[in-house]
Scaffold this active site. Structure first.
Site, PDB file in Angstrom:
ATOM      1  N   HIS A  85      14.937  14.572 -36.586  1.00  0.00           N
ATOM      2  CA  HIS A  85      14.158  13.476 -37.194  1.00  0.00           C
ATOM      3  C   HIS A  85      14.451  13.388 -38.698  1.00  0.00           C
ATOM      4  CE1 HIS A  85      10.244  11.074 -37.472  1.00  0.00           C
ATOM      5  NE2 HIS A  85      10.504  11.355 -38.738  1.00  0.00           N
ATOM      6  N   GLU A  86      14.441  14.547 -39.360  1.00  0.00           N
ATOM      7  CA  GLU A  86      14.653  14.549 -40.818  1.00  0.00           C
ATOM      8  C   GLU A  86      16.108  14.234 -41.170  1.00  0.00           C
ATOM      9  OE1 GLU A  86      12.104  14.398 -42.602  1.00  0.00           O
ATOM     10  OE2 GLU A  86      10.757  15.023 -41.003  1.00  0.00           O
ATOM     11  N   HIS A 111      16.502  10.623 -41.264  1.00  0.00           N
ATOM     12  CA  HIS A 111      15.999  10.037 -42.524  1.00  0.00           C
ATOM     13  C   HIS A 111      17.073  10.079 -43.609  1.00  0.00           C
ATOM     14  CE1 HIS A 111      11.788   8.988 -42.109  1.00  0.00           C
ATOM     15  NE2 HIS A 111      11.454  10.151 -41.605  1.00  0.00           N
ATOM     16  N   CYS A 146       5.633   9.820 -37.840  1.00  0.00           N
ATOM     17  CA  CYS A 146       6.393   9.882 -39.086  1.00  0.00           C
ATOM     18  C   CYS A 146       5.449   9.546 -40.232  1.00  0.00           C
ATOM     19  CB  CYS A 146       7.545   8.870 -39.020  1.00  0.00           C
ATOM     20  SG  CYS A 146       8.531   8.812 -40.534  1.00  0.00           S
ATOM     21  N   LEU A 147       5.508  10.328 -41.296  1.00  0.00           N
ATOM     22  CA  LEU A 147       4.612  10.086 -42.441  1.00  0.00           C
ATOM     23  C   LEU A 147       4.848   8.708 -43.057  1.00  0.00           C
ATOM     24  CD1 LEU A 147       4.696  13.574 -44.231  1.00  0.00           C
ATOM     25  CD2 LEU A 147       2.909  12.650 -42.735  1.00  0.00           C
ATOM     26  N   GLN A 150      11.776   9.757 -48.268  1.00  0.00           N
ATOM     27  CA  GLN A 150      10.335   9.471 -48.162  1.00  0.00           C
ATOM     28  C   GLN A 150       9.596   9.636 -49.492  1.00  0.00           C
ATOM     29  OE1 GLN A 150      10.097  12.015 -44.457  1.00  0.00           O
ATOM     30  NE2 GLN A 150       8.659  10.399 -43.912  1.00  0.00           N
ATOM     31  N   GLY A 157       7.594  17.691 -41.626  1.00  0.00           N
ATOM     32  CA  GLY A 157       8.845  17.527 -42.340  1.00  0.00           C
ATOM     33  C   GLY A 157       8.755  16.352 -43.289  1.00  0.00           C
TER      34      GLY A 157
HETATM   35 ZN    ZN Z   1       9.803  10.657 -40.519  1.00  0.00          ZN
END
Ligand code: ZN
Length: 183
Positions: A149-150, A153, A107-108, A50, A45
């Site tokens: 999670h997204e 964000h 997480c990226l 991000q 995701g």
């Molecule tokens: Zn993340």
């Protein structure tokens, strides 16, 4: 276009996303870049924050994760969620339900870091798609976790904020400094 992913203390990661009022060419172009960037980074995701944009928008693709199952229902009927991936959702309203499950997440925006995060097993979602329609569905498992999670964000909340206490205490000092309490 593959974009640079914001990391650690980048201010965009703490920005609350604005609602998207219309699917314009710009939104479609951002979505395409988000999908390309997510795939290039092997992510499940990616949220607009991000790539530095404060929008209520995220991309998902959990179709490759055979070892961590997901399920999806539309109108109460099981749905082939893999055929909907990659999926971009906007202005998401999410209701969680089911047992609280503690599972590992990464997480990226926090390369190399993972932590155990408690989250409810299921979600009920109402969101805008790139086709300009409202998609309503329920999801379980990894898909439900990725959505939570997204969604976080897009509200400026990070997974480090939700980590179990043992993991929070084990984070390196530069990560601990970035943690915020969730009210
Ligand atoms: Zn993340």
């Amino acid at each position: 276009m593959i974009l640079e992913i914001t990391t650690f203390d980048h201010p965009a990661l703490r920005a609350r996303g604005a609602r998207i009022s219309e699917i314009t060419d710009r939104i479609r172009s951002i979505a395409a870049d988000m999908i390309e960037t997510m795939r290039d980074a092997d992510g499940l995701g990616l949220a607009a924050q991000q790539i530095g944009l404060p929008l209520q928008m995220f991309a998902l693709d959990v179709s490759q994760m055979k070892n961590r199952p997901s399920a999806m229902w539309i109108d109460g009927r099981p749905t082939d969620f893999e055929s909907l991936m990659p999926l971009v959702l906007m202005n998401s309203e999410v209701e969680t339900f089911g047992d609280l499950l503690v599972e590992g997440e990464g997480c990226l925006s926090f390369p190399e870091l993972s932590a155990d995060i408690p989250r409810p097993f299921s979600v009920r979602v109402k969101a805008l798609t790139l086709e300009g329609v409202i998609l309503e569905f329920e999801a379980d498992g990894l898909l439900a976790r990725a959505i939570q999670h997204e969604l976080d964000h897009t509200r400026g909340i990070l997974f480090i904020d939700r980590a179990v206490e043992d993991d929070r205490n084990a984070f390196p000092p530069d990560i601990r400094r970035l943690m915020r309490s969730i009210s």
